[in-house]
Scaffold this motif. Structure first.
Motif, mmCIF file in Angstrom:
data_model
loop_
_atom_site.group_PDB
_atom_site.id
_atom_site.type_symbol
_atom_site.label_atom_id
_atom_site.label_comp_id
_atom_site.label_asym_id
_atom_site.label_seq_id
_atom_site.Cartn_x
_atom_site.Cartn_y
_atom_site.Cartn_z
ATOM 1 N N UNK A 6 0.830 -1.207 0.000
ATOM 2 C CA UNK A 6 0.000 0.000 0.000
ATOM 3 C C UNK A 6 0.866 1.261 0.000
ATOM 4 N N UNK A 7 0.561 2.152 -0.930
ATOM 5 C CA UNK A 7 1.196 3.472 -0.995
ATOM 6 C C UNK A 7 0.100 4.519 -1.108
ATOM 7 N N UNK A 8 0.404 5.737 -0.625
ATOM 8 C CA UNK A 8 -0.610 6.794 -0.717
ATOM 9 C C UNK A 8 0.042 8.165 -0.803
ATOM 10 N N UNK A 9 -0.566 9.016 -1.664
ATOM 11 C CA UNK A 9 -0.210 10.426 -1.706
ATOM 12 C C UNK A 9 -1.466 11.219 -1.996
ATOM 13 N N UNK A 18 2.912 7.461 2.374
ATOM 14 C CA UNK A 18 3.269 6.081 2.701
ATOM 15 C C UNK A 18 3.730 5.393 1.434
ATOM 16 N N UNK A 19 4.736 4.533 1.542
ATOM 17 C CA UNK A 19 5.268 3.839 0.386
ATOM 18 C C UNK A 19 5.409 2.344 0.665
ATOM 19 N N UNK A 20 4.755 1.528 -0.167
ATOM 20 C CA UNK A 20 4.952 0.081 -0.205
ATOM 21 C C UNK A 20 4.825 -0.559 1.185
ATOM 22 N N UNK A 43 -3.477 8.770 8.098
ATOM 23 C CA UNK A 43 -3.621 8.273 6.722
ATOM 24 C C UNK A 43 -3.637 6.752 6.696
ATOM 25 N N UNK A 44 -2.733 6.132 7.446
ATOM 26 C CA UNK A 44 -2.689 4.680 7.519
ATOM 27 C C UNK A 44 -3.996 4.113 8.061
ATOM 28 N N UNK A 55 -3.255 4.753 -3.290
ATOM 29 C CA UNK A 55 -2.778 5.195 -4.603
ATOM 30 C C UNK A 55 -2.138 4.035 -5.353
ATOM 31 N N UNK A 56 -1.628 3.082 -4.608
ATOM 32 C CA UNK A 56 -1.067 1.853 -5.187
ATOM 33 C C UNK A 56 -1.198 0.762 -4.133
#
Length: 242
Positions: A6-9, A18-20, A43-44, A55-56
């Motif tokens: 999980x990634x988010x922007x 957050x990345x990967x 956010x998490x 976002x991913x």
């Protein structure tokens, strides 16, 4: 439940919050999300609850119903406590009409049933937010700083509620910056920093209670310092006069 890469922007050109992130939380598990303000804890939690879409990556096997309590309950709404909670029960298709009354009584909201949300104190509004999340009997309960603004009696209820959800096989995610983690023995920790989330060891299952005495005028500062040092302040009480 699993967070899978999980990634988010915020926005297509925004910085990655957050990345990967890949984490597992089993049925009956509790995770306490730790980290400085602004690192992405909320956010998490919103990603886990389904309030935000990644976002991913993906959040897989999210159980339902989901109970979500934001850090600050949006009390600027034209409803009474009774009206709001009854409406939320209908939205969540709660079959038991007594469920609303159970949580109103348990969280000490009975005197406020006819009060409009905007007229409530922050702590009482937070209780309403907690009640709406618990009415459907959540299988995933996500609490963003649940102790913030609550009175001592309500703060003491939170661990019991968490225990009831997990005992029934549910999952609980809690963010914490007050040092209240000790109230949830056996919880694992997720530390958010630099866009990554690092899982940690479970909090100790056994604790000792130590009573200290300080001048009444210094009690609030002493309690804050103890919490900041990672200790759980169970209660603050005035010494009875002789």
């Amino acid at each position: 439940m699993r967070l899978d890469g999980v990634s988010y922007r915020y926005g297509r050109r925004g910085a990655w919050v957050l990345r990967d992130v890949s984490l597992d939380l089993p049925a009956g598990g509790t995770a306490v999300v730790l980290g400085r303000n602004g690192v992405g804890k909320s956010t998490l939690l919103q990603l886990a609850a389904g309030v935000l879409r990644p976002s991913a990556g993906a959040v897989r096997e999210r159980p339902g119903p989901v109970g979500w309590v934001p850090e600050r309950f949006p009390a600027d709404q034209p409803f009474t406590v009774d009206g709001y909670l009854a409406a939320m029960a209908r939205v969540q298709r709660v079959a038991d009409p007594a469920a609303v009354g159970v949580w109103i009584d348990r969280l000490g909201l009975t005197p406020y049933r006819a009060t409009r949300l905007g007229e409530l104190s922050k702590g009482t509004a937070q209780k309403v937010g907690l009640a709406q999340a618990l009415i459907p009997g959540p299988r995933l309960l996500v609490l963003d700083e649940p102790w913030e603004g609550l009175d001592a009696a309500a703060r003491d209820l939170v661990p019991a509620i968490v225990g009831e959800v997990t005992a029934a096989g549910g999952i609980v995610l809690v963010s914490d910056h007050r040092g209240e983690t000790g109230r949830l023995p056996g919880a694992t920790t997720w530390t958010v920093a630099g866009g990554t989330v690092t899982p940690g060891e479970a909090t100790p299952g056994e604790t000792a209670i130590i009573e200290i005495a300080v001048p009444a005028a210094e009690a609030e500062d002493a309690a804050a310092a103890l919490r900041a040092a990672g200790h759980d302040v169970v209660a603050v009480r005035a010494k009875a006069s002789v």
